[in-house]
Design an enzyme around this catalytic site. Structure first.
Site, PDB file in Angstrom:
ATOM      1  N   MET A   1       0.842  -1.179   0.000  1.00 12.12           N
ATOM      2  CA  MET A   1       0.000   0.000   0.000  1.00 12.12           C
ATOM      3  C   MET A   1       0.887   1.241   0.000  1.00 12.12           C
ATOM      4  O   MET A   1       2.022   1.171  -0.443  1.00 12.12           O
ATOM      5  CB  MET A   1      -0.947  -0.042   1.198  1.00 12.12           C
ATOM      6  CG  MET A   1      -1.890  -1.251   1.136  1.00 12.12           C
ATOM      7  SD  MET A   1      -3.233  -1.119  -0.071  1.00 12.12           S
ATOM      8  CE  MET A   1      -2.582  -2.083  -1.438  1.00 12.12           C
ATOM      9  N   CYS A   2       0.434   2.363   0.531  1.00 11.72           N
ATOM     10  CA  CYS A   2       1.215   3.610   0.426  1.00 11.72           C
ATOM     11  C   CYS A   2       1.007   4.492   1.653  1.00 11.72           C
ATOM     12  O   CYS A   2       0.077   4.279   2.436  1.00 11.72           O
ATOM     13  CB  CYS A   2       0.807   4.410  -0.812  1.00 11.72           C
ATOM     14  SG  CYS A   2       0.982   3.540  -2.384  1.00 11.72           S
TER      15      CYS A   2
END
Length: 494
Positions: free
Chosen positions: A1-2
């Site tokens: 993810m981020c």
């Protein structure tokens, strides 16, 4: 993810706006650094995004993009006007359009090419959202569908934009803010899509406007929890807020736990802004925080509050800001690119790794206004190529994680020293070139960027040889090793 984070003027040491992001993708999904000059386009032409074509505008701005190799848009980037944007996948109760459409990364590039302020970028993005929606697979080998949130910044302000299909809410940032794969806007916002609250009431997610909470009503519970976003977002927020101290308090790292840290901040050096010249860019009354470019780099490298005990093989979820992939469906992503945008007036500096795992890599400065990128070798893809920047660093990164606690210290201090040199030199470049026309400073800035990338490449080659020749003393967990053996085979990296 981020993870994407921002600090606006009153939260930073020099009064500028600073945006940062780690992009987390599949482990072999190479990131590409791309520079696209300003361009004019004939009337009636279209632009091919990742999946669909839309009408082109008469002129597009110069942009710097950090993006997965197969996607037209970008995970993070900036334009010649000092607008910088990063996005996050978010999982909502609204259905995902699996047909061709605009994906989150397309929205970023379109906004950067067409908007000269953060607010104009936000307005354009919600207009595109209303017109085209968001849809399409966002995964390289593993299909992945999601909606998006964004932080949009320029030298004067920053905005958070969060979406659930065509519904959205936005809030202006007042000091520091972070987002991490989950909706975060609650009962208050500055802008919102028509019918946002009414739709939630109709769905039975709340009873009335008084009961409405955007994140609670629109978030899909299970996937939001499994990606570890709440832990990461709390961590990045805590690290940023630790810098919001009174002006006369000592400048302490938010990561200072009386333990050595894996960053330039771990040597008890004072936090120093690249623009700190004993005179603020803004009035002293506006300077309330101590966030710097170095702060952001350290946060992007963060592995939690027990760095000495941490190794990349531990844990079931993606709970750390610097994400390392492992075995199984709950740790599929790896931090494959990192970005810090220092939006100083007149001459922003963009710090990029162009490589994965910022804890093992080094940030290099890049400028727009005609300066752009040096030759980085062939554009990488998901197959090992020793001539490309991204895959050259993978040799080092993948050797380090086979014995992180033994091998990273072999070069970490040298890395930090070289990066500090780049920061100091960037300070000098700002002093010498601010106020000069883009044409007069472009050649000098391009040469400086080229020098930094060249020195980083030489150092990386030396570090890779040193690390690879050092025997493994502490083997990682078996499942972690199995996962990375498979990633290496798939990439042809032996």
């Amino acid at each position: 993810m981020c993870d994407t984070l921002v600090a606006v003027g009153k939260a930073t040491a020099d009064g500028t706006v600073i945006l940062a992001k780690n992009s987390d993708r599949e482990p072999n999904e190479a990131h590409v650094l791309t520079h696209v000059p300003r361009a004019r386009h004939e009337a009636g032409t279209t632009v091919k995004c990742t999946y669909i074509e839309i009408p082109q505008v008469p002129e597009t701005y110069e942009v710097l993009l950090s993006k997965p190799f197969w996607i037209w848009g970008c995970e993070m980037g900036a334009n010649e006007c000092g607008v910088a944007i990063g996005n996050e996948a978010v999982f909502t109760k609204e259905p995902y359009d699996k047909g061709p459409g605009l994906i989150g990364m397309d929205f970023i590039r379109l906004a950067l090419e067409r908007a000269d302020t953060a607010r104009k970028a936000l307005d354009l993005m919600v207009e595109l959202l209303a017109t085209y929606g968001q849809g399409g697979n966002c995964g390289l080998h593993n299909e992945l569908y999601y909606h998006n949130s964004f932080i949009i910044a320029d030298p004067d302000e920053a905005w958070v934009l969060e979406t659930a299909d065509k519904f959205w809410a936005a809030e202006r940032v007042h000091d520091v803010r972070s987002i991490s794969n989950g909706l975060t806007i609650g009962r208050e916002w500055d802008l919102a899509a028509p019918g946002l609250v009414e739709h939630a009431v109709e769905k039975g997610w709340c009873k009335s406007r008084d009961d409405f909470h955007f994140a609670r009503c629109y978030s899909e519970f299970l996937r939001t929890r499994l990606v570890g976003c709440r832990t990461r977002q709390r961590r990045s927020t805590d690290l940023l807020k630790a810098q919001l101290k009174a002006q006369d308090e000592p400048l302490l790292s938010p990561l200072d736990r009386n333990e050595p840290l894996r960053s330039p901040l771990d040597r008890n050096e004072p936090l120093r802004s690249p623009l700190d010249r004993n005179e603020p860019l803004r009035s002293p009354s506006d300077r309330k925080g101590h966030v710097t470019v170095e702060t952001m780099m350290s946060i992007l490298r963060d592995h939690g509050d027990t760095p000495n005990a941490w190794t990349p093989g531990q844990g079931l979820l993606m709970n750390n800001i610097c994400v390392h992939a492992s075995f199984g469906p709950t740790r599929p992503s790896q931090s494959t690119g990192s970005f810090v945008a220092h939006l100083a007036p007149d001459l922003p500096t963009y710090w990029l790794t162009g490589t994965s795992a910022p804890c093992t890599g080094i940030f290099k400065p890049v400028y727009l206004g005609g300066a752009g990128l040096p030759d980085l070798g062939p554009e990488p893809n998901d197959t090992y190529d020793p001539q490309s920047l991204w895959w050259t660093h993978e040799r080092l990164h993948r050797a380090v994680i086979r014995d992180y606690t033994t091998r990273l210290p072999l070069y970490e201090e040298e890395r930090d020293t070289l990066e500090a040199t780049f920061l100091s030199e960037a300070d000098e470049m700002y002093e010498k070139n601010r106020g000069r026309s883009a044409e007069k400073r472009a050649t000098r800035l391009a040469a400086f960027t080229r020098s930094c990338f060249k020195r980083a490449a030489a150092a990386t080659a030396h570090w890779t040889e040193r690390v690879s020749s050092t025997p493994v003393q502490r083997h990682p967990p078996r499942l972690f090793s199995i996962a990375w053996d498979r990633f290496d085979r798939e990439a042809g990296l032996t």
